[in-house]
Design a protein around this motif. Structure first.
Motif, PDB file in Angstrom:
ATOM      1  N   PRO A 279       8.242   4.918  13.289  1.00  0.00           N
ATOM      2  CA  PRO A 279       6.995   5.552  13.759  1.00  0.00           C
ATOM      3  C   PRO A 279       6.877   6.967  13.219  1.00  0.00           C
ATOM      4  CG  PRO A 279       8.591   5.353  15.542  1.00  0.00           C
ATOM      5  CD  PRO A 279       9.166   4.644  14.368  1.00  0.00           C
ATOM      6  N   ASP A 280       5.667   7.326  12.802  1.00  0.00           N
ATOM      7  CA  ASP A 280       5.414   8.651  12.247  1.00  0.00           C
ATOM      8  C   ASP A 280       4.995   9.586  13.364  1.00  0.00           C
ATOM      9  OD1 ASP A 280       5.199  10.584  10.368  1.00  0.00           O
ATOM     10  OD2 ASP A 280       3.216   9.983   9.669  1.00  0.00           O
ATOM     11  N   TYR A 281       5.745  10.676  13.535  1.00  0.00           N
ATOM     12  CA  TYR A 281       5.467  11.615  14.620  1.00  0.00           C
ATOM     13  C   TYR A 281       4.659  12.768  14.123  1.00  0.00           C
ATOM     14  CZ  TYR A 281       9.002   8.996  17.080  1.00  0.00           C
ATOM     15  OH  TYR A 281       9.709   7.994  17.676  1.00  0.00           O
TER      16      TYR A 281
ATOM     17  N   TYR B 106      19.321   4.189  16.516  1.00  0.00           N
ATOM     18  CA  TYR B 106      18.460   3.088  16.086  1.00  0.00           C
ATOM     19  C   TYR B 106      17.565   3.509  14.922  1.00  0.00           C
ATOM     20  CZ  TYR B 106      14.832  -0.425  16.080  1.00  0.00           C
ATOM     21  OH  TYR B 106      13.942  -1.392  15.696  1.00  0.00           O
ATOM     22  N   GLU B 107      16.891   4.641  15.049  1.00  0.00           N
ATOM     23  CA  GLU B 107      15.981   5.066  13.991  1.00  0.00           C
ATOM     24  C   GLU B 107      16.732   5.480  12.724  1.00  0.00           C
ATOM     25  OE1 GLU B 107      12.756   4.762  13.908  1.00  0.00           O
ATOM     26  OE2 GLU B 107      12.702   3.963  15.937  1.00  0.00           O
ATOM     27  N   THR B 108      17.913   6.060  12.872  1.00  0.00           N
ATOM     28  CA  THR B 108      18.715   6.406  11.700  1.00  0.00           C
ATOM     29  C   THR B 108      19.170   5.144  10.975  1.00  0.00           C
ATOM     30  OG1 THR B 108      19.468   8.389  12.832  1.00  0.00           O
ATOM     31  CG2 THR B 108      20.719   7.714  10.909  1.00  0.00           C
ATOM     32  N   ARG B 109      19.509   4.112  11.732  1.00  0.00           N
ATOM     33  CA  ARG B 109      19.909   2.844  11.128  1.00  0.00           C
ATOM     34  C   ARG B 109      18.746   2.200  10.382  1.00  0.00           C
ATOM     35  NH1 ARG B 109      19.835  -2.580  12.823  1.00  0.00           N
ATOM     36  NH2 ARG B 109      18.694  -1.874  14.641  1.00  0.00           N
ATOM     37  N   VAL B 110      17.552   2.232  10.959  1.00  0.00           N
ATOM     38  CA  VAL B 110      16.378   1.681  10.288  1.00  0.00           C
ATOM     39  C   VAL B 110      16.085   2.448   9.006  1.00  0.00           C
ATOM     40  CG1 VAL B 110      13.879   1.365  10.497  1.00  0.00           C
ATOM     41  CG2 VAL B 110      15.365   0.701  12.369  1.00  0.00           C
ATOM     42  N   ALA B 111      16.195   3.780   9.055  1.00  0.00           N
ATOM     43  CA  ALA B 111      15.957   4.591   7.855  1.00  0.00           C
ATOM     44  C   ALA B 111      16.999   4.304   6.777  1.00  0.00           C
ATOM     45  CB  ALA B 111      15.956   6.072   8.218  1.00  0.00           C
ATOM     46  N   TYR B 112      18.244   4.121   7.180  1.00  0.00           N
ATOM     47  CA  TYR B 112      19.304   3.825   6.205  1.00  0.00           C
ATOM     48  C   TYR B 112      19.064   2.473   5.536  1.00  0.00           C
ATOM     49  CZ  TYR B 112      23.835   2.497   4.356  1.00  0.00           C
ATOM     50  OH  TYR B 112      24.836   2.053   3.543  1.00  0.00           O
ATOM     51  N   TYR B 113      18.769   1.450   6.340  1.00  0.00           N
ATOM     52  CA  TYR B 113      18.531   0.138   5.752  1.00  0.00           C
ATOM     53  C   TYR B 113      17.257   0.110   4.919  1.00  0.00           C
ATOM     54  CZ  TYR B 113      22.325  -1.957   8.424  1.00  0.00           C
ATOM     55  OH  TYR B 113      23.554  -2.280   8.930  1.00  0.00           O
ATOM     56  N   SER B 114      16.260   0.915   5.291  1.00  0.00           N
ATOM     57  CA  SER B 114      15.041   0.985   4.488  1.00  0.00           C
ATOM     58  C   SER B 114      15.314   1.621   3.137  1.00  0.00           C
ATOM     59  CB  SER B 114      13.973   1.780   5.221  1.00  0.00           C
ATOM     60  OG  SER B 114      13.641   1.168   6.433  1.00  0.00           O
ATOM     61  N   SER B 115      16.161   2.635   3.120  1.00  0.00           N
ATOM     62  CA  SER B 115      16.472   3.278   1.849  1.00  0.00           C
ATOM     63  C   SER B 115      17.314   2.389   0.948  1.00  0.00           C
ATOM     64  CB  SER B 115      17.198   4.603   2.089  1.00  0.00           C
ATOM     65  OG  SER B 115      18.489   4.360   2.618  1.00  0.00           O
ATOM     66  N   ARG B 116      18.104   1.508   1.537  1.00  0.00           N
ATOM     67  CA  ARG B 116      18.928   0.596   0.747  1.00  0.00           C
ATOM     68  C   ARG B 116      18.150  -0.617   0.260  1.00  0.00           C
ATOM     69  NH1 ARG B 116      24.225   1.316  -0.553  1.00  0.00           N
ATOM     70  NH2 ARG B 116      24.559  -0.852  -0.070  1.00  0.00           N
TER      71      ARG B 116
ATOM     72  N   PRO C 119       0.825  -1.209   0.000  1.00  0.00           N
ATOM     73  CA  PRO C 119       0.000   0.000   0.000  1.00  0.00           C
ATOM     74  C   PRO C 119       0.856   1.254   0.000  1.00  0.00           C
ATOM     75  CG  PRO C 119      -0.014  -1.039   2.147  1.00  0.00           C
ATOM     76  CD  PRO C 119       0.719  -1.957   1.227  1.00  0.00           C
ATOM     77  N   LYS C 120       0.212   2.381  -0.262  1.00  0.00           N
ATOM     78  CA  LYS C 120       0.939   3.648  -0.341  1.00  0.00           C
ATOM     79  C   LYS C 120       1.564   4.032   0.988  1.00  0.00           C
ATOM     80  CE  LYS C 120      -1.666   5.681  -4.110  1.00  0.00           C
ATOM     81  NZ  LYS C 120      -2.544   6.771  -4.516  1.00  0.00           N
ATOM     82  N   SER C 121       0.963   3.591   2.101  1.00  0.00           N
ATOM     83  CA  SER C 121       1.513   3.949   3.416  1.00  0.00           C
ATOM     84  C   SER C 121       2.869   3.286   3.647  1.00  0.00           C
ATOM     85  CB  SER C 121       0.545   3.549   4.521  1.00  0.00           C
ATOM     86  OG  SER C 121       0.380   2.144   4.542  1.00  0.00           O
ATOM     87  N   LEU C 122       3.146   2.169   3.012  1.00  0.00           N
ATOM     88  CA  LEU C 122       4.450   1.524   3.161  1.00  0.00           C
ATOM     89  C   LEU C 122       5.510   2.176   2.290  1.00  0.00           C
ATOM     90  CD1 LEU C 122       3.520  -2.256   3.275  1.00  0.00           C
ATOM     91  CD2 LEU C 122       4.125  -0.766   5.162  1.00  0.00           C
ATOM     92  N   ARG C 123       5.104   2.861   1.233  1.00  0.00           N
ATOM     93  CA  ARG C 123       6.064   3.496   0.341  1.00  0.00           C
ATOM     94  C   ARG C 123       6.350   4.942   0.721  1.00  0.00           C
ATOM     95  NH1 ARG C 123       2.965   1.094  -4.647  1.00  0.00           N
ATOM     96  NH2 ARG C 123       1.497   2.576  -3.820  1.00  0.00           N
ATOM     97  N   LYS C 124       5.528   5.511   1.606  1.00  0.00           N
ATOM     98  CA  LYS C 124       5.703   6.914   1.998  1.00  0.00           C
ATOM     99  C   LYS C 124       6.918   7.040   2.919  1.00  0.00           C
ATOM    100  CE  LYS C 124       3.289   9.087   5.097  1.00  0.00           C
ATOM    101  NZ  LYS C 124       2.208   9.622   5.897  1.00  0.00           N
TER     102      LYS C 124
ATOM    103  N   SER D  35      10.223  12.156  10.823  1.00  0.00           N
ATOM    104  CA  SER D  35      10.789  11.186  11.756  1.00  0.00           C
ATOM    105  C   SER D  35      12.280  10.975  11.502  1.00  0.00           C
ATOM    106  CB  SER D  35      10.052   9.851  11.628  1.00  0.00           C
ATOM    107  OG  SER D  35       8.697  10.001  11.939  1.00  0.00           O
ATOM    108  N   ILE D  36      12.678  10.986  10.245  1.00  0.00           N
ATOM    109  CA  ILE D  36      14.094  10.831   9.915  1.00  0.00           C
ATOM    110  C   ILE D  36      14.874  12.058  10.381  1.00  0.00           C
ATOM    111  CG2 ILE D  36      15.714  10.656   7.988  1.00  0.00           C
ATOM    112  CD1 ILE D  36      13.616   8.918   6.571  1.00  0.00           C
TER     113      ILE D  36
END
Length: 117
Positions: A115-117, A94-104, A35-40, A45-46
């Motif tokens: 989590p979306d703040y 932790y959150e920066t690492r998750v964002a980095y691995y998600s982008s890769r 869904p679009k929410s997974l691609r946003k 948060s980053i």
């Protein structure tokens, strides 16, 4: 060394007994839907994660410099800055690492896990 058990008795079900017999290929549609929410990308948060990471690093460096005597300060300041630095650094890292691995595109990491703040 342990011997291998005989697992030759298992076989796939015949095609007429399967629920998805009308499909021509064996693709599980549950895992192809995104869904679009997974691609946003959660930019706020980053940005918060990067801010916490930089704040934590700077507080840890300040506590190190005060502790080693490169800067003036009291021991109570060292332990306070060390505690605050750890509290800011850990979630930021932790959150920066998750964002980095998600982008890769690493398996198991998605932007939806941030989590979306």
């Amino acid at each position: 060394m342990a011997s291998r058990r005989n697992v030759g008795g298992y076989a796939p079900l015949p095609t007429e007994d399967r629920d998805d017999s009308n499909l021509t290929d064996d693709v599980d549609l549950r895992f192809t839907y995104t869904p679009k929410s997974l691609r946003k990308i959660p930019w706020k948060s980053i940005a918060l994660a990067l801010f916490l990471l930089l704040l934590g690093c700077s507080l840890l460096f300040l506590s190190y410099f005060i502790f080693t005597g490169h800067m003036e300060g009291d021991n109570s300041q060292v332990y306070g800055l060390l505690f605050l630095g750890i509290l800011a650094f850990l979630p930021g890292f932790y959150e920066t690492r998750v964002a980095y691995y998600s982008s890769r595109g690493a398996p198991g990491y998605t932007f939806a896990s941030i989590p979306d703040y």
